[in-house]
Design a protein around this motif. Structure first.
Motif, PDB file in Angstrom:
ATOM      1  N   GLY A  69      -3.671   2.438   5.371  1.00 49.65           N
ATOM      2  CA  GLY A  69      -2.389   2.312   4.686  1.00 49.65           C
ATOM      3  C   GLY A  69      -1.627   3.611   4.531  1.00 49.65           C
ATOM      4  O   GLY A  69      -0.484   3.613   4.071  1.00 49.65           O
ATOM      5  N   ASN A  70      -2.247   4.708   4.922  1.00 53.64           N
ATOM      6  CA  ASN A  70      -1.606   6.013   4.767  1.00 53.64           C
ATOM      7  C   ASN A  70      -1.877   6.872   5.998  1.00 53.64           C
ATOM      8  O   ASN A  70      -2.986   7.368   6.188  1.00 53.64           O
ATOM      9  CB  ASN A  70      -2.128   6.717   3.508  1.00 53.64           C
ATOM     10  CG  ASN A  70      -1.511   8.085   3.313  1.00 53.64           C
ATOM     11  OD1 ASN A  70      -0.511   8.424   3.954  1.00 53.64           O
ATOM     12  ND2 ASN A  70      -2.105   8.886   2.434  1.00 53.64           N
TER      13      ASN A  70
ATOM     14  N   ILE B 184      -2.968   5.169  -1.329  1.00 52.91           N
ATOM     15  CA  ILE B 184      -4.113   4.382  -0.869  1.00 52.91           C
ATOM     16  C   ILE B 184      -4.284   4.609   0.636  1.00 52.91           C
ATOM     17  O   ILE B 184      -3.370   4.381   1.423  1.00 52.91           O
ATOM     18  CB  ILE B 184      -3.916   2.879  -1.142  1.00 52.91           C
ATOM     19  CG1 ILE B 184      -3.738   2.627  -2.642  1.00 52.91           C
ATOM     20  CG2 ILE B 184      -5.079   2.071  -0.579  1.00 52.91           C
ATOM     21  CD1 ILE B 184      -4.951   2.979  -3.483  1.00 52.91           C
TER      22      ILE B 184
ATOM     23  N   TYR C 103       1.391  -1.927   7.653  1.00 52.18           N
ATOM     24  CA  TYR C 103       1.334  -1.324   6.315  1.00 52.18           C
ATOM     25  C   TYR C 103       1.276   0.199   6.321  1.00 52.18           C
ATOM     26  O   TYR C 103       1.708   0.841   5.365  1.00 52.18           O
ATOM     27  CB  TYR C 103       0.144  -1.898   5.547  1.00 52.18           C
ATOM     28  CG  TYR C 103       0.202  -3.400   5.438  1.00 52.18           C
ATOM     29  CD1 TYR C 103       1.261  -4.025   4.791  1.00 52.18           C
ATOM     30  CD2 TYR C 103      -0.797  -4.195   6.015  1.00 52.18           C
ATOM     31  CE1 TYR C 103       1.316  -5.417   4.698  1.00 52.18           C
ATOM     32  CE2 TYR C 103      -0.745  -5.577   5.921  1.00 52.18           C
ATOM     33  CZ  TYR C 103       0.315  -6.179   5.270  1.00 52.18           C
ATOM     34  OH  TYR C 103       0.377  -7.556   5.195  1.00 52.18           O
TER      35      TYR C 103
ATOM     36  N   ARG D  35       1.028   0.700  -2.334  1.00 49.29           N
ATOM     37  CA  ARG D  35       0.139   1.354  -1.373  1.00 49.29           C
ATOM     38  C   ARG D  35       0.191   2.875  -1.454  1.00 49.29           C
ATOM     39  O   ARG D  35      -0.564   3.563  -0.756  1.00 49.29           O
ATOM     40  CB  ARG D  35       0.502   0.903   0.057  1.00 49.29           C
ATOM     41  CG  ARG D  35       0.300  -0.568   0.318  1.00 49.29           C
ATOM     42  CD  ARG D  35       0.372  -0.895   1.804  1.00 49.29           C
ATOM     43  NE  ARG D  35       1.700  -0.736   2.367  1.00 49.29           N
ATOM     44  CZ  ARG D  35       2.635  -1.677   2.399  1.00 49.29           C
ATOM     45  NH1 ARG D  35       2.393  -2.870   1.834  1.00 49.29           N
ATOM     46  NH2 ARG D  35       3.803  -1.466   2.965  1.00 49.29           N
TER      47      ARG D  35
ATOM     48  N   LEU E  24      -0.791  -4.775  -2.596  1.00 46.13           N
ATOM     49  CA  LEU E  24      -0.908  -3.845  -1.471  1.00 46.13           C
ATOM     50  C   LEU E  24      -0.293  -4.430  -0.203  1.00 46.13           C
ATOM     51  O   LEU E  24       0.160  -3.693   0.673  1.00 46.13           O
ATOM     52  CB  LEU E  24      -2.383  -3.508  -1.214  1.00 46.13           C
ATOM     53  CG  LEU E  24      -3.131  -2.771  -2.335  1.00 46.13           C
ATOM     54  CD1 LEU E  24      -4.600  -2.638  -1.970  1.00 46.13           C
ATOM     55  CD2 LEU E  24      -2.519  -1.404  -2.591  1.00 46.13           C
TER      56      LEU E  24
END
Length: 551
Positions: free
Chosen positions: A306-307, A443, A472, A440, A433
């Motif tokens: 997610g990152n 995360i 995402y 998010r 999320l």
């Protein structure tokens, strides 16, 4: 646990415990993702269950959560689709073997790359006795285009220009650009047909406990007691004699606690259920109360990255992390030994329409492999500059399987030199999320069980294109985008498969998500009932109509 999806497939772990052999078509370890786990316990996939011996007055079925609505536009999760598949029908059918056949449309044609023409079945009655017409089809499909409706199924209609009745029993869909997936989606919820009059009369109350729905399936909506149960009754005016319901009534009961659900199987309080809790596989496989079956699925357990601005923004670090995750150990400890290490983000079942097994093998033979090797993984991570950076793993206290997966990922992070931080959040915050970018923030990883609703890998890979809602981590790769676009525009099966395989190759090199394992559909049938085919198609196919008396 529940897996609500927003807009399209945000199959998530959310509010309740997740998953979620008599007649076998094949035995041994299933090959859901294309490679088997050598250490996984052998299990059997069943094409069907023993044929029923007669009709039933009723049977009771467990759901792990109560639907929020049975409006097909918002039925994008297991509980509502499990019910609705037996009440409403689509233009096409997604069958237990994951092929597509005629449904409410007896035929379809693709006279130009941007035109689909559907011949509507004559003599079909809605549950209120009115007759199906092209106008009902037009009204039903157009809801997915209406921003005021906000259909969760708007994605399959992204290339649709218009939906028009071109005859009393003919509907023509015009596309802005060729789309090889559009017609396939009409075998799932996007192709659902409801009475136009009912949609107009019920308005925003359509699909709620007081109104229900008015469709054409083998069962009709009877009643819904919020917090307790939902009842369907057999529709004697159903058009298809092959799928006339064998039971007079189906009662769905909402049992959110996994232990309560298993106990209900054992005592006979309920006659059956999908998505059996994995930690009960051993117990139920030897139970005298019924039989546990496994069937075809399109589900892959993944850790979503997610990152991509943090330490996991480096593809080498993502590769190292996947290599350090003991995926066979997760299957053994968290999935009852029933599953296979995933070699991609889709299962082998998604390629069933892409040619022979030999030709598909040739397409997929060069996929990168990430076997469990912590020492090699640590060296790769160190080369990429990993040196004690924090990686945040989101989870929710939902069930033992979730806990086991989270711990295994945290251990892998430690093994390659990262500092894992487990962020345990409530179920509703976990769900966020998948719907809210702000949720998010900070995360790095979160778990999902992602299935597809069509037999095509593009149902997954379309979600990873630049700017896609379910992308995402905002991953972007121009070559990947081009491959997906090429596959979408290719009606020729060979060209379609080749472009989809290229997209898959890129995802397995870049790993925007980390594929963990595949698992089969699980089904428990009590000793009173039989006849249903174990398959993920139960989300869109009238499975309950097949269930009858066992003896």
């Amino acid at each position: 646990m529940t897996r609500p999806r927003t807009r399209r497939r945000s199959l998530v772990l959310a509010t309740v415990p997740l998953t979620a052999l008599a007649l076998t078509s094949c035995s041994g370890t299933a090959h859901g993702g294309g490679s088997a786990s050598a250490d996984a316990a052998a299990y059997h996939l069943s094409d069907t269950t023993p044929a029923s011996k007669g009709e039933l007055s009723s049977f009771t079925w467990s759901l792990f959560a109560e639907p929020t609505s049975i409006d097909y536009a918002y039925s994008f999760d297991y509980p509502p689709n499990t019910v609705l598949a037996n009440v409403c029908e689509s233009l096409l059918r997604w069958n237990p073997d994951l092929t597509v056949s005629p449904g409410l449309a007896t035929a379809y044609a693709n006279p130009t790359p941007t035109t689909w023409v559907y011949t509507i079945r004559s003599g079909v009655h809605f549950h209120d006795g009115t007759v199906l017409t092209a106008a009902d089809v037009v009204a039903s499909l157009r809801r997915n285009l209406d921003p005021n409706v906000g259909s969760d199924w708007s994605y399959p209609f992204r290339n649709v220009k218009s939906v028009e009745a071109t005859g009393p029993l003919q509907v023509t869909v015009t596309l802005n650009t060729p789309d090889s997936t559009f017609n396939k989606y009409l075998a799932a919820s996007p192709g659902t047909v409801e009475s136009a009059a009912t949609l107009k009369a019920d308005g925003k109350d359509y699909g709620n406990p007081g109104k229900g729905v008015n469709c054409t399936g083998p069962f009709s909506f009877s009643s819904w007691t919020p917090g307790q149960s939902l009842i369907l009754k057999r529709f004697d005016g159903y058009w298809d004699p092959k799928l006339k319901a064998k039971a007079g009534q189906v009662k769905f009961v909402f049992l959110s606690d996994a232990t309560a659900r298993v106990n209900a199987f054992q005592t006979g309080e309920v006659d059956g259920g999908w998505m059996v809790p994995p930690d009960s596989y051993s117990q139920l496989s030897t139970s005298s109360a019924g039989t546990l079956y496994y069937g075809r699925n399109t589900t892959v357990a993944d850790e979503v990255v997610g990152n991509l601005k943090g330490v996991l923004g480096n593809a080498q670090v993502r590769q190292a992390l996947l290599m350090a995750i003991d995926r066979k150990g997760i299957i053994k400890a968290g999935a009852g030994g029933v599953g296979d290490v995933a070699d991609s983000l889709v299962t082998r079942n998604n390629w069933n329409g892409s040619g022979s097994r030999t030709s598909v093998d040739a397409l997929l033979k060069n996929l990168p492999q990430y076997p469990y090797d912590p020492a090699r993984a640590k060296a790769l991570a160190a080369k990429a500059g990993v040196n004690g950076q924090t990686v945040v793993i989101a989870t929710s206290p939902l069930d033992s399987q979730t806990t086991i997966i989270t711990q295994a990922v945290a251990q892998a992070a430690t093994a390659i030199g990262l500092k894992p931080q487990i962020d345990t959040v409530s179920a509703d915050k976990y769900t966020a999320l998948f719907t809210d970018p702000a949720a998010r923030k900070g995360i790095d990883l979160f778990l999902t069980f992602w299935y597809t609703s069509i037999t095509d890998p593009l149902d997954m890979y379309g979600d990873l294109q630049s700017g896609a809602f379910a992308n995402y981590g905002n991953w972007s790769d121009p070559q990947f985008d081009a491959a997906v676009n090429q596959a979408v525009g290719a009606y020729d099966p060979t060209a379609h498969a080749q472009a989809a395989a290229k997209a898959q190759q890129i995802t397995m090199e870049q790993l925007p998500w980390l594929p963990l394992y595949t698992e089969p559909v699980s089904l428990f049938l009590g000793k009173r009932i039989t006849g249903v085919s174990p398959s993920i198609d139960y989300l869109y196919y009238p499975w309950a109509a097949e269930i009858g008396a066992k003896g």
